[in-house]
Enzyme design. Sequence first.
Site, PDB file in Angstrom:
ATOM      1  N   ASP A 151      -0.253   2.131  -5.242  1.00 37.17           N
ATOM      2  CA  ASP A 151      -1.589   1.866  -5.734  1.00 37.17           C
ATOM      3  C   ASP A 151      -1.516   1.244  -7.120  1.00 37.17           C
ATOM      4  OD1 ASP A 151      -2.996   2.988  -3.453  1.00 37.17           O
ATOM      5  OD2 ASP A 151      -2.011   4.830  -4.088  1.00 37.17           O
ATOM      6  N   LYS A 178       0.829  -1.198   0.000  1.00 32.66           N
ATOM      7  CA  LYS A 178       0.000   0.000   0.000  1.00 32.66           C
ATOM      8  C   LYS A 178       0.873   1.262   0.000  1.00 32.66           C
ATOM      9  CE  LYS A 178      -3.705   2.100   2.709  1.00 32.66           C
ATOM     10  NZ  LYS A 178      -3.015   3.390   2.831  1.00 32.66           N
ATOM     11  N   LYS A 228       7.744   0.890   1.372  1.00 39.46           N
ATOM     12  CA  LYS A 228       8.348   0.027   0.344  1.00 39.46           C
ATOM     13  C   LYS A 228       9.677   0.567  -0.143  1.00 39.46           C
ATOM     14  CE  LYS A 228       5.088   0.478  -2.523  1.00 39.46           C
ATOM     15  NZ  LYS A 228       4.286   1.295  -1.613  1.00 39.46           N
ATOM     16  N   LYS A 267       6.640   9.156  -9.266  1.00 34.55           N
ATOM     17  CA  LYS A 267       7.229  10.196  -8.405  1.00 34.55           C
ATOM     18  C   LYS A 267       8.757  10.189  -8.492  1.00 34.55           C
ATOM     19  CE  LYS A 267       5.208   8.934  -4.488  1.00 34.55           C
ATOM     20  NZ  LYS A 267       4.363   7.796  -4.918  1.00 34.55           N
TER      21      LYS A 267
END
Lengths: 422, 805
Positions: free
Chosen positions: B125, B9, B14, B40
Site C-alpha cells: 500500500d 497490491k 511481491k 514488516k
Amino acid sequence: MEHTFKKAESPLSMPAQLGIFLAANAVSDAVLAVDGLHCAIHKADYIAGNHDLRSTLLSDDGRHRVLYSMAAPLPQERDPEGRLAGFLRASAGSPGAGVVLLTALPFLKLTGADYSGLAAAAGERVPVADAVPSSMEADWLDGYALALDALVRALGPRKTKKNRRDVALVGYMYDRGEGDHAGNIAELGRLLGACGLRLRCVLPSGAAFRDLSAALEAGVVVSLPYGREAAARLASASGARLVETGLPMGFAGTARWLESVCAAAGVKPPSSAARLRREAALSAAPALRALANRKAAFFGDPWLFGAFAGFAEELCMTAPFAVLACRPRGLSLREVPELLLFSPRAGEAREALASFPGCGGPDLAVGNSFWRSEGLAPGLPFMEFGFPSYGRHALSAEPFLGYEGAVRLVSRLLNTLQSGAG
Amino acid sequence: MERIVFFGKGGIGKSTIAANLSAALAARGGRVLHIGCDPKSDSTVSLAGRQVPPFSPAAGGGPGSVISCVHPSRVKGVDCMEAGGPKPGMGCAGAGIGAMLDAIGDSGLLEKGGYSAAVFDVLGDVVCGGFAAPLRAGFAGKAVIVTSEESLSLYAANKLMAMVKNYSRNGVRLAGLAANLKDPAGEKRVREFAAAAGTRVLGVLLRDPAVTSAERLGRPAALLFPRSDFARRLVKLAAAIKAPAPAGGFAPLTDHAFAEFAAGRPFSGGRPPGGGRSVRSRPPAAAEALKAAGFEPAGVIKGQLVYDWRRGRSRYRVIVAEGMAARPGMNHVSDWAVCFHPDMRGLPALDGGELAAAAGGLSHLSFADLLACHGLSGTRPAPPAHLPQSDDIIDSPPGSGQWRGFLLGRSRRECAVPPGSVMVEHGDSDCLFSSCIGGRLNMFRGEQAASGPGPVFPKGEPGTANTGFSDGDAAGGDEDRILGAMTAAGRAAGPGALVEFYTGCSPMLLASDSAALAAEARRLTGAAVRLEPYNNFTAPAEEKVKARAAFMASRFKAAARRPKADVNIAGGGAAPAPLLRLLDRLGVSVVPAGADFYEAAASARLQVLERPDPALCPALDRAGLKWTVPPAPYGFAGTSAWAADILKGLGRPGRAAPSPAEKKAAAALRAAAAGTGACFICEAEQVEGLLSGAAFGGPRLPAALEEAGFGVSVFVRGEGPLPPRSRERSWRVVRFSSDGELSGLLKKTGGLRLVYSDIEMDRRVLEAGKIPFSLSVLLPGYEGALETCRRLLRLARWDYHGTYL
C-alpha cells in the site's frame, strides 16, 4: 517567574536550514525557494540585519531573495508536485535570479517529495539545484555544505583549458558580506600572488552565480572544511587537482596552507612568502607577553576552533575548553582539550565551564554571539567571533585569515584581555 | 547494474517474486543487494532464513552505519537489507524508508558495494512519498508491478503505473506487469489491461505448491525446487525483466476508464485494445456546475479567479485561489479556496457560511477545472511565491510590479502569554529557529530587539521549550517523547498550572494520540495540559484565550493583597522614565519594575495596559482588578489624555499639563518645524489607522507631528474611499497609482523632508532624496514629545545620503 523549564532546554546548535540560508546569502543572485510555511523565513533574520549588515537576502522594495511556498502539513495536497513546479517557476522568474536553490522544511521531506527530480526538471530558465537536508538531525554546517554542493551541481561539468597556477577555494564559509570576509579573500589572494599563483575564484564569496563558474577554470581546487563534497565534485567536474586543507589561520597555519596549495600547483613558495610571514609575526610580537600562558574557551564551529587552537599554541596560549555548536565531528587536534562538548544544552555547558574555577579555568572566551546571550561564562573577557556575530561588525577590511588576519586576531585577543572585549 | 523495484497490491506475492528474482540473478553469478522496503521486515526472510535487523535512522550517520545494516543471506551472492519501521499504528514507515535510501545514497553503497543488481521490494500500500523513494534519481532503473487478474489488484497496478510515470523524469522505466494469477484463465484479463494501459506482461506465474513448501522451509522456491513450474516461469520472468525496458509509452487509465474496464464495458479512456493514444476522461461539466451554483467567471487577478456570485437579487464578488495560495480565513474546497472580495460596499451583509456551502457543492471541481472555465486551460498561471511579510499583506508573484507598503503589519491580534505557564513546542530543530528578534524582517514588523545586540537562543526563555523531534521519532513513533515532554513541563509548571503543548508540522504528520498522552501527563503532574496546533504562542484562539484567562485569574486571586501602589504598568515591562516622572508629578505611585507579574498586579489599584488583550483583560475582570487602556502617551495632547485617563481610573481630581518650560521649548521647536513637511504613504483603508493610531500600534503619530508644527501630507495609493473624519484634519491628501508616480510626488512636493516607513533607512525614500523616519524616533510623555521633535528636526536637516551616496 520562579521556575525555569530546564529539562527541555534546547541543544546549542543551529539547524541545517540556517546553513542553507547562509549559502544563499553568499551568492548575490541566488534565490532561495523554501518549500514550507512562512515560519521558515525567520532564519533570514539571523543573518540579514543582525549578523550581516550588508546582506541582500531581503530588500526594501519587496524583491527578496528568499521565497516560501506556504505548503502546510494539513490538509494534505492532492497535487503537491504541480504546486511545487509552479513555485519553482515563480522562483526562477524572480528578477535577476541567477540560480534557484530549492530546500524544504523537514515535514515536507518526510512526505517523500522527489525534490531532486523536480529541481532537475525545472531548471530551464535558470539552474535549479535542490538542497534538501536528508535528516532532521543535520546541522547548519551540514546545510551549508549541502547547499554548496548543490551550487556546484548546478554549475555542471566543464572540462576547459586550465592554468595550473589558477587556484579556486571551494568550501569557504562566507557568512556575511562584511569586511572580515572581504579582507580574508584579499589577503589570501595577496599571499597566493606572492607565491606566483592566482586566486581565480572563492566559492562562495558574495559574487553572482555565473562568476562561480570561474572555479571550473582553476588548475587547483583547494577544499576547505565547509564544503568538502562541493570541492571534490568541482575538481572531478573540471579535472583540476584537489587539495584538502584546513583554514589558513595564524602564522604557521597560513604557511602550512600555502605550502600545500603551492605543492598542488607544482610551485615552491618563494622566500618572499617567508618574509611576509616574518614581518607579520614581528608586528604581533608586542602582544605576546600579555597572551602567553592564557587559556581560551571557545564556542562556535569546529573548523574555526581547530584553526584557532593551532594558532593559540603558536602564541603560547591554549584553547582547552571547546563548546562546539554542531553535531559531533572528527577534529584533528594536536592536543586533546580538557573540555569538548558538541551541541550541549546551555546549562550543561555552563556547569562544565564552571567546573574549571580559578587558575584552572579560562582567561577569556572566543565565540559567537550565543556565548554572551546564553551566559555560558558571565564576566569572562569575550571576543565575538564566528557566526552569528550580532555585536561585532566589520565595515572595512578586517581579515582573520592569512598573515594579516593573524596580526588582527592577536590585536583582538590582546584588546579582549585588556578591556574585556575585543 | 540492474536496479529493479517491485510494486503491487498487498498480499499479491511481491516479496516472494522479488526474493526469488534476487536468488535467480545471483545464481547466474551476479552479486545482488536485496532491499526490503516494508516495515514488516519480511522481504528477506526467505533469503536470510531469519528476520534481519532493520536499518535504524537513529543509529547515526556515516557510511559505516549503512554498511552495518547489510546482512549476508543463505543464498550465495545475495546480501539483504531491511528498512524496518515503527510498531503498527505508530510513527511513519515512509519516513523510515526514505531515510534508509538517503543513507544508501549518501554512502554510495550501491556503487561501491560491488553489486551487479539491486532489488527493492516495496510494501503493497504505497500511501505516501516515502514508499516511492526507490523511484528517486540514483535508485531504481526499472519498475515491475505485480498484479493478479482481480479488479482491486489491477486497480492498484493502474495507480502504481501513474506513480511510475510521474517519476519517469528520474530515468525510471516501467518494465511491465508480472501476473501472479489465482486462476490461470485470468491471464486474458491481465493482458487486456496491459494492452489498454500500453504496457506489457513480463511473465505469468501460477499458484504452485512448491512455493508454499519453500516458504515453510524459509528458502526461495526457485532454488529449492528448480524444476517446478514456478521456477521455470520465474526464469522466463527474470529474462523479461532483464531485457531493455521500453521508454515511456504507457498510459494509466483514468478512474472513469478503469471503472468501465472493470465492469467489462467498452471504455472510452485509456489505450484501446487496437492501439492509439490515451484519451483523458472528459472533464466534468464545470461551467454548467458553476452556473447552476450561481458563479459567473469575472476575471483573473494575480493568479486568483474572480467570480460574480448571484444571491437573490444581489451579485457578490468572490475570489477563488488555489489551495496553496489561499490566505487565512478563506474557505477551502477541493484544491481551491474561496472568500468574498474585501469590497462589499452597497451589498446586503451575508454570512460567509452561505458562500462556503454554495462552494462546497462544487467540491468535485478542481482548480484546474475552474481555470479551464476561465479559458486558461494549459496556461496555468504561476502560483504566487510568498514573500516574507507581515501576516496581513497579500503579495503578487515576484517580478510583477508588486507593491510593498510603508506601513506594515500591526493589525495582528495577539494574546498575552501568562507568566508561570509552560509552552512546549513539539517540533524539530527548524521549528526551534522559526522566530528571531531583530534583523531585517523584524524591522518590517516593527519588532526591534528591546535590548542591545545579541541573539536570544530561540525558545530558550523560561517557560518555553522545544522537544527536538527527530528522524527516530518520525520512523519509530514519538509517543515516548511527547509524554516525557508533557510530564517534564507539567512538573516544572506545578499542580494546577497551565501547560500548552503545540504540535509542529513534522509530528503533525504522525497523528500520534496526544490527547491520551496529555491526560496521562495531567494525571502524573496535576498540571492542565492543553493541545494546540502549530507553534503560534500568541495567536488568540478562542479556547486557548479562555484557558489563559482562567489561569491568570487564578494567579491574580492567589496573589491578592492590599494595594500598595496606585498603578501597575502591566504587560509592557518597565514604564519609560518620562512617564514615571509625570506620574510622580501627579502624585500617582507606581509598582516598581521587576516585581512578580501577578503580585505586581494585585498590589496596585489600577492596571495600565498598552492595548486591550483578549486573555489578560477578562482575567483582570475575573480577579476584580481594575484596568484601563489609556490613549498612547505621545505628543503633548496624547500625553495629557493618557494621564487624564489614569487619574479618572483612580478617581482622582486634577489634570496633567506640560510645565511652562516645556511649553516654551515646544513653541520654539514648532517655530523651527514650520515649513518642514512630513508624509505618510498608505492605502486608502489604512487611513483610519493613521487617525486612530492603530497603524502604529497606538501612537497617533500624524496628530503628534501636526501638533509639533510639521506640515503633514498623506499620499494615498489608489482610488478607495477615505473615512469621513480624515477631512477634519489639516492633512494634505494626494492620490497616486504607481511606484513611478509616487517617486515623482516624493521628489516634487515642496518642503517635504520626512517620509514615514516601517522599513528603517528605506531605500525608496532615500533614493527620492528624502529621509525615512519610523517609530524609533518616538518617545512618550511631555519630555519625550520635545525630544521626538528635536530628533525629527535633526533628521530633516540631515543630508548624509544626498552628499555621499
